[in-house]
Design a protein around this motif. Sequence first.
Motif, PDB file in Angstrom:
ATOM      1  N   ARG A  45      31.354  30.752  50.563  1.00  0.00           N
ATOM      2  CA  ARG A  45      32.355  31.808  50.680  1.00  0.00           C
ATOM      3  C   ARG A  45      33.650  31.281  51.274  1.00  0.00           C
ATOM      4  O   ARG A  45      34.750  31.631  50.821  1.00  0.00           O
ATOM      5  N   ARG A 141      31.353  45.580  43.626  1.00  0.00           N
ATOM      6  CA  ARG A 141      31.410  44.230  44.181  1.00  0.00           C
ATOM      7  C   ARG A 141      32.422  43.377  43.448  1.00  0.00           C
ATOM      8  O   ARG A 141      33.181  42.609  44.058  1.00  0.00           O
ATOM      9  N   GLU A 145      35.681  41.545  44.967  1.00  0.00           N
ATOM     10  CA  GLU A 145      35.922  40.102  44.832  1.00  0.00           C
ATOM     11  C   GLU A 145      37.295  39.832  44.233  1.00  0.00           C
ATOM     12  O   GLU A 145      38.021  38.934  44.690  1.00  0.00           O
ATOM     13  N   ASP A 149      40.355  37.887  46.008  1.00  0.00           N
ATOM     14  CA  ASP A 149      40.973  36.744  45.343  1.00  0.00           C
ATOM     15  C   ASP A 149      42.491  36.873  45.280  1.00  0.00           C
ATOM     16  O   ASP A 149      43.216  35.872  45.305  1.00  0.00           O
ATOM     17  N   ALA A 209      29.260  40.373  48.567  1.00  0.00           N
ATOM     18  CA  ALA A 209      30.381  39.719  47.907  1.00  0.00           C
ATOM     19  C   ALA A 209      30.171  38.215  47.806  1.00  0.00           C
ATOM     20  O   ALA A 209      29.665  37.571  48.711  1.00  0.00           O
ATOM     21  N   PHE A 210      30.548  37.646  46.672  1.00  0.00           N
ATOM     22  CA  PHE A 210      30.440  36.223  46.405  1.00  0.00           C
ATOM     23  C   PHE A 210      29.046  35.679  46.715  1.00  0.00           C
ATOM     24  O   PHE A 210      28.875  34.802  47.558  1.00  0.00           O
TER      25      PHE A 210
END
Length: 235
Positions: A45, A141, A145, A149, A209-210
């Motif tokens: 992450r 989700r 993300e 980003d 997440a991720f």
Amino acid sequence: MQASIHAVPVDYLALDDHALVALVRGGQREAFGQIMQRCNQRLFRIARSVIGEDSEAEDVLQESYLRAYRKLDSFRGDSTLLTWLTSIVLNEARGRLRRRHRMVGLDQLDAAPDDTHQIIRFPSKFGSEDPAVSAARVQIRHLLEHAIDALPEAFRTVYMMRDVEECTVEETAQLLSIRPETVKTRLHRARRLLRTSLQGTLAATMSEAFPFMGQRCARVSAAVMARLNAESTGT
């Protein structure tokens, strides 16, 4: 008849980080695999928060693990093993980022007004064509993300470390070589940008997440172990 002697398998899962480090230093390379399993999620992450792309973040992880393995004797336990590995990942990721392009000066970024950085607004409600709760959570989700980003890299890394990985302000400041006050300022701005983008709270899906478990986690660990085995045999 002499009884055959069998090596007692080591339960790496039951050992703490210092015990695993000791085993690796003693030549048990398999113990390093357990270290990777424990640290993969957070380190991926953080690497991704700097790089902004999945496949290169995996490359950062592999190179960082190899570097850590080769310099494991320099780990003195002054910080946690995870903190030590995080600093290596950050150095590797930032080095790649510097080679990729010249970044905007962080002083300019910190001094800029809050509304300078605009990111895409995402819808706050899902369409009625997919009522499944699990599918909705996946979609949320993905929205989260993409919104993360879109944050400026300096804000994105602080956000990932503080709100997703729950690092302390002090640890984040130390690892990023910035003041604690700067950590708080960047986190505040990151949260404001995300609130504007997402128009709602996504706290329920934050921990998802991720993701870096399953096949991706196994792939990185296996690749690092294969390279270490190849180095040990001289192939």
